[in-house]
Design an enzyme around this catalytic site. Structure first.
Site, PDB file in Angstrom:
ATOM      1  N   PHE A  15      42.595  36.059  46.355  1.00  0.00           N
ATOM      2  CA  PHE A  15      43.394  35.451  45.570  1.00  0.00           C
ATOM      3  C   PHE A  15      42.694  34.011  45.120  1.00  0.00           C
ATOM      4  O   PHE A  15      43.249  32.911  44.995  1.00  0.00           O
ATOM      5  CB  PHE A  15      44.792  34.875  46.226  1.00  0.00           C
ATOM      6  CG  PHE A  15      45.354  35.952  47.012  1.00  0.00           C
ATOM      7  CD1 PHE A  15      45.852  37.066  46.359  1.00  0.00           C
ATOM      8  CD2 PHE A  15      45.213  36.196  48.401  1.00  0.00           C
ATOM      9  CE1 PHE A  15      46.758  38.269  46.713  1.00  0.00           C
ATOM     10  CE2 PHE A  15      46.082  37.528  49.086  1.00  0.00           C
ATOM     11  CZ  PHE A  15      46.524  38.474  48.050  1.00  0.00           C
ATOM     12  N   GLY A  67      39.962  40.072  35.427  1.00  0.00           N
ATOM     13  CA  GLY A  67      39.085  41.434  35.885  1.00  0.00           C
ATOM     14  C   GLY A  67      39.545  42.735  35.190  1.00  0.00           C
ATOM     15  O   GLY A  67      38.582  43.401  34.645  1.00  0.00           O
ATOM     16  N   ALA A  68      40.792  42.942  35.162  1.00  0.00           N
ATOM     17  CA  ALA A  68      41.356  44.114  34.633  1.00  0.00           C
ATOM     18  C   ALA A  68      40.593  44.429  33.183  1.00  0.00           C
ATOM     19  O   ALA A  68      40.051  45.233  32.759  1.00  0.00           O
ATOM     20  CB  ALA A  68      42.774  44.105  34.407  1.00  0.00           C
ATOM     21  N   ILE A 114      49.380  47.486  28.988  1.00  0.00           N
ATOM     22  CA  ILE A 114      49.490  47.566  30.592  1.00  0.00           C
ATOM     23  C   ILE A 114      48.558  48.679  30.948  1.00  0.00           C
ATOM     24  O   ILE A 114      49.104  49.942  30.595  1.00  0.00           O
ATOM     25  CB  ILE A 114      50.834  47.569  31.060  1.00  0.00           C
ATOM     26  CG1 ILE A 114      51.435  46.181  30.600  1.00  0.00           C
ATOM     27  CG2 ILE A 114      50.887  47.919  32.581  1.00  0.00           C
ATOM     28  CD1 ILE A 114      50.922  44.727  31.257  1.00  0.00           C
ATOM     29  N   LEU A 115      47.560  48.723  31.331  1.00  0.00           N
ATOM     30  CA  LEU A 115      46.719  49.711  31.737  1.00  0.00           C
ATOM     31  C   LEU A 115      47.183  50.848  32.818  1.00  0.00           C
ATOM     32  O   LEU A 115      46.918  52.064  32.686  1.00  0.00           O
ATOM     33  CB  LEU A 115      45.369  49.178  32.129  1.00  0.00           C
ATOM     34  CG  LEU A 115      44.450  48.259  31.284  1.00  0.00           C
ATOM     35  CD1 LEU A 115      43.304  47.887  31.949  1.00  0.00           C
ATOM     36  CD2 LEU A 115      44.297  49.002  30.017  1.00  0.00           C
ATOM     37  N   GLY A 141      45.806  40.156  31.298  1.00  0.00           N
ATOM     38  CA  GLY A 141      46.107  40.558  32.726  1.00  0.00           C
ATOM     39  C   GLY A 141      47.505  40.105  33.156  1.00  0.00           C
ATOM     40  O   GLY A 141      48.018  39.355  32.278  1.00  0.00           O
ATOM     41  N   GLU A 186      48.120  36.819  37.688  1.00  0.00           N
ATOM     42  CA  GLU A 186      48.286  35.535  37.816  1.00  0.00           C
ATOM     43  C   GLU A 186      49.546  35.178  37.183  1.00  0.00           C
ATOM     44  O   GLU A 186      50.090  33.863  37.433  1.00  0.00           O
ATOM     45  CB  GLU A 186      46.750  34.774  37.441  1.00  0.00           C
ATOM     46  CG  GLU A 186      45.940  35.151  38.205  1.00  0.00           C
ATOM     47  CD  GLU A 186      44.654  33.979  38.452  1.00  0.00           C
ATOM     48  OE1 GLU A 186      44.540  33.284  37.233  1.00  0.00           O
ATOM     49  OE2 GLU A 186      43.803  34.036  39.176  1.00  0.00           O
TER      50      GLU A 186
END
Ligand code: FES
Ligand code: FES
Lengths: 739, 213
Positions: free
Chosen positions: A249, A518-519, A623-624, A696, A699
């Site tokens: 986090f 990140g994604a 959305i992966l 992403g 968050e």
């Protein structure tokens, strides 16, 4: 691969694997206890000694004397390392305070020694025998006091890290003075602790001059670089490994004392050493989300058009620390011609403040979205309609700059419909269910998209398996799975035929995990490497790579087909590349959007608050993996409930530390606090952000949640609390009479 | 039992270790008053035997070793996690003689002849326990660090309900408790998940409970 023009159609668009709710490929290991976290690498190091850190007992001052004689004689003790005998140490680029204190002490629980012994019990006992005499100094521990004289701070997120101290558009003061409807309120958010379930831990082993460190870290290359700087050794001599991370986090973005002290301890002991931070060290010895004091002013027309908006925030940090950028979203979220944002930064001697899940936006929206609720009430307008009315499709400070995609209105409309928002009674304190006062609240979620360069290596083995290697980390985000999905989609193989290896500095440098980048960034890096691998395959099989199709283990092109595995008959193929980012974020504002809806009940007698229902609707690009993405959002919603109702690091302003520094004192949501949560993702593919067309959500999910809860509580009780967390003592005396 | 001098020193060592972090706040100079143990060899060599996941173990342990550290550091079963070492998080939950406990809050030497089940004993990646399979299906975890504790707890919760043990939220103490969502959330609340997978864990447990009966 440089991404500098909008993505065209590409193999990811097929969405045969990407975009599917595939269960985590690391699930069988995690659920059976077979995934090895930082302290658990018994397979590679069989005889580690144990290091236990001694933390500073003062918030500010000096070590007058440190006496190791008793500790060093204690049973099992092999070595004790302090600043006096550690040799010269540097300070990592990403660290604000040094990680081994002494003689100067910068904050409470700053590491001052590590005691290495044969067993954990011996090291723990001996650590208590280190005698430290301190000369305590006057410290600055009171944020409100320090903010009185604090200067304006530059925005560390601006491109040059040196933005102007204020952002101004139009003439805020004049427009606000003339606005028919005005709001001017102060909001406070407290210091918060990440409190991830795995405290920082590291296992260090030296082989001559070379150091391998198994640790728990979100950013492999940052950690490796900063460890080398701290120890004064070449970066090439450090291998940094973190295949599983028990939550971060933001708290594990940076090198911390566990890694440094394990390395120093191992050097001194002449054998591998492992060190875990005790739970009570996490809040004071690592980082936390800094408290804020926020003033928001909004002027609007009688029908709800924002004419003027100002958001000013103050926070504190150690010398050379950064401000909490709580005003960021206010520059972009709502329309309005006259705008002002600014930040003040006070110098404090509390532990280091730094990024925690959605730094900036999370505390910023805690304030802004209560303010919008208050404004809606002043206007006699529905809170959803107020947000819709003030939507903007362009950067309000630079109208020539559109958003790449912005479907906030879709989130609001869909959410209101699904949640049954029309049943909300707009008069607060008016709905009862037995002894409970019941209310509904909502808030907008907004989080900027960031792209970070990210590399990967992909290998097509002679067994037909595709192996992906990148130093990307999976901190619960689902990286293993979405990276496997990406490689499977690109290479036209089943996901079962993809092996993903992460979190090792021996692999290409990735974006790492943070800032919800990140994604999208790491899968784009895998995409780039797969494009290269496809070219290599096409060449071996005699296809034109531009029009070859990879599907079901076959390569098709022209009017012929070949088996993918035929390309590796004479040896495996390896390709490596990285994604780099052009200037599309300059011409397009790239952000993610959502709307949170909450129903809360407040006990009419005791003021106890219970969250009954929660819904989030998100518009955040492709959305992966809807299963893991949804988990990110419900997890963030849960943390948002914590922020709303319970999370607060209590500051001892006299001695300078966070008092409630464990999981009994720092309360986080538990099962009983969290109801069933709904998440809806709106269909979107944002071709301006990446070849994956994804952004992403990890968050975004926390942004606005706390305000939605606070607004629901207000709707239930009619008592407005602007000081987080909304605990029952803050409204108990003013609750409506129980009939 | 150990000789009285030894156990006195042990108790004192444990006490100082356990409260050191609370104490240093009020001890500006010098921390902890304990003296090094004079008979560490005695403390090191305490023998204890118990069964873990059906396998017998006989260990020579420091008397201060928690059951959690015996599992993780001595038997190398690292599935049980250390989230706090204080009984505050539930990550270390294991099942001892059919009852779930926080293994960080109990000393290994107290478990002579006990039957201990850890996450590794419930199932394997190839042969998952139904609760493990349900956690995977419902994505009842993210980072995975609380997960072994959640799963051990959940398995034990179903047995507690079957055994008719009431909880704080059971409305009627005379009739058997039911596995409602509220009961489950109450009983699982000693297992913190900072990743916030609670909503999914609830669904996983509900499914595993259904498939069990
Ligand atoms: S590690 Fe035992 S309860 Fe936290
Ligand atoms: S899965 Fe990370 S704490 Fe529960």
């Amino acid at each position: 691969m440089k991404f500098d023009t909008a993505a065209e159609a590409n193999p990811i668009d097929r969405m045969r694997v990407v975009g599917r709710a595939h269960p985590r490929i690391d699930g069988p290991l995690k659920t059976t206890g077979r995934a090895a976290y930082a302290y658990e690498h018994h397979d590679v190091v069989t005889n580690p000694a144990y290091g236990v850190i001694v933390g500073s007992a003062i918030g500010k001052g000096r070590i007058a004397r440190i006496d190791l004689t008793v500790a060093e004689r204690a049973p099992g003790v092999i070595a004790v390392v302090t600043a006096e005998n550690a040799g010269k140490l540097g300070k990592g680029k990403h660290n604000t305070a040094k990680l081994l204190g002494g003689p100067d002490i910068d904050h409470y629980h700053q590491a001052v020694a590590v005691v290495v012994a044969t067993t954990f019990e011996q090291a723990t006992a001996a650590a208590a025998l280190v005698r430290v005499e301190y000369a305590q100094a006057e410290g600055r521990f009171d944020l409100d006091e320090a903010l009185k004289t604090a200067p304006l701070a530059k925005d560390p997120n601006s491109p040059e890290k040196q933005g102007p101290p204020e952002s101004r558009t139009g003439d805020f003061e004049q427009a606000f003075a003339q606005a028919p409807v005005k709001l001017d309120e102060l909001y406070t958010t407290p210091d918060q602790s990440h409190s991830m379930m795995e405290p920082h831990a590291s296992l260090a082993a030296w082989n001559g001059e070379e150091l391998t460190i198994w640790t728990s870290n979100q950013m492999i290359d940052w950690g490796r670089t900063d460890l080398a700087i701290t120890l004064g050794i070449p970066k090439e001599n450090v291998r940094f490994v973190s295949p599983y991370v028990g939550g971060g986090f933001g708290c594990k973005l940076f090198l911390r004392s566990d890694a440094v002290m394990a390395a120093l301890g191992a050097k001194a002991a002449g054998r591998p050493v492992k060190v875990a931070l005790p739970r009570p060290f996490v809040p004071n010895s690592t980082t936390h989300r800094p408290a804020t004091r926020q003033r928001i002013r909004i002027g609007a027309t009688a029908d709800g058009n924002i004419l003027a908006i100002a958001h000013e925030s103050g926070s504190g940090n150690l010398p050379d620390g950064q401000p909490e950028t709580a005003t960021n979203q206010t520059r972009l979220l709502y329309a309005g011609a006259n705008r002002l944002t600014s930040m003040r930064l006070a110098v404090l001697d509390l532990p280091e403040g730094n990024a925690m899940r959605a730094p900036g936006e999370a505390p910023g929206l805690m304030a802004l979205e209560i303010a919008m609720d208050e404004l809606a009430e002043k206007l006699g307008m529905d809170p959803v309609e107020l947000r819709v009315r003030n939507d903007t499709q362009v950067d309000p400070e630079k109208p020539e700059r559109p958003f790449s995609e912005r479907n906030l209105v879709g989130c609001l409309r869909e959410g209101a419909e699904r949640f049954g928002w029309q049943r909300r009674n707009s008069s607060p304190g008016a709905v009862r269910d037995g002894n409970w006062l019941v209310g509904m609240g909502m808030a907008v979620a907004f989080r900027n998209n960031m792209n970070i360069p990210s590399g990967a290596r992909v290998r097509l083995g002679q067994d037909g398996r595709v192996t992906v290697e990148t130093d990307m980390t999976d901190i619960g985000t689902g990286s293993y799975t979405i990276i496997a999905q990406t490689a499977a989609e690109m290479m036209g193989v089943d996901i079962e035929n993809v092996l993903v290896r992460l979190g090792d500095s021996a692999f290409p440098i990735s974006s790492g995990s943070g800032g919800q980048f990140g994604a999208n960034s790491s899968t784009s890096g895998v995409y780039a490497a797969c494009v290269k691998l496809r070219e290599a395959v096409a060449q071996r099989l005699g296809f034109n790579s531009a029009d070859a199709t990879f599907t079901h283990g076959q390569v098709l092109g022209g009017n012929r087909s070949a088996k993918l595995i035929d390309a590796v008959r004479d040896g495996e193929l390896v390709a490596e590349d990285k994604i780099e980012w052009g200037g599309l974020d300059k011409s397009y504002q790239q952000s993610t959007f959502g709307a949170h809806f909450v129903e809360a009940a407040v006990d009419g007698f005791t003021g106890e608050i219970r969250v009954r229902r929660m819904l989030a609707v998100c518009a955040a690009g492709r959305i992966l993996n809807p299963l893991t993405a949804r988990s990110q959002v419900i997890g963030a919603m849960t943390m948002g409930v914590g922020a709303a109702l319970m999370e607060e690091l209590a500051v001892d302003k006299r001695r300078g530390f966070f008092v409630n520094h464990d999981l009994a004192g720092y309360e986080v949501p538990v099962h009983a606090d969290i109801p069933h949560q709904e998440v809806i993702f709106l269909d979107e593919a944002d071709d301006k952000v990446s070849p994956m067309k994804a952004k992403g959500v990890a968050e975004l999910g926390i942004c606005g949640v706390a305000a939605a809860v606070a607004n629901a509580v207000y709707n239930a009780t009619g008592v407005r609390v602007r000081d987080y967390p909304v605990t029952l003592d803050k409204h108990l005396n003013s609750l409506p009479a129980v009939s | 039992m150990a000789n009285p001098v030894e156990s006195e020193v042990s108790r004192r060592g444990v006490l100082v270790g356990g409260t050191a972090t609370a104490m240093i706040g009020v001890l500006p100079s010098g921390q902890g008053q304990a003296q090094p143990a004079s008979s560490d060899a005695v403390r090191q060599g305490f023998e204890v035997s118990f069964e873990v996941n059906g396998k017998p173990y006989s260990l020579q342990l420091d008397t201060r070793t928690t059951l959690l550290d015996a599992l993780r550091e001595h038997i190398h079963l690292t599935g049980s996690k250390k989230g706090c070492d204080h009984g505050q998080c539930g990550a270390c939950t294991v099942i001892v003689n059919g009852v779930r406990i926080n293994s960080c809050l109990t000393l290994a030497v107290m478990h002579q002849d006990d039957r201990i089940t850890t996450i590794e004993g419930l199932g394997t990646p190839e042969q998952l326990h139904p609760m493990q399979a349900a956690f995977i299906k419902h994505d009842g975890y993210q980072c995975g660090y609380c997960t072994p504790g959640q799963i051990c707890s959940a398995v034990a919760v179903l047995d507690e309900i079957k055994a008719g043990i009431p909880s704080h939220v059971s409305a009627d103490l005379t009739s058997p408790p039911e596995l409602t969502n509220v009961e489950m959330r109450e009983r699982m609340s000693g297992n913190i998940c900072r990743c916030g997978a609670y909503s999914n864990i609830a669904e996983a447990i509900a499914e595993a409970a259904g498939s069990k009966t």
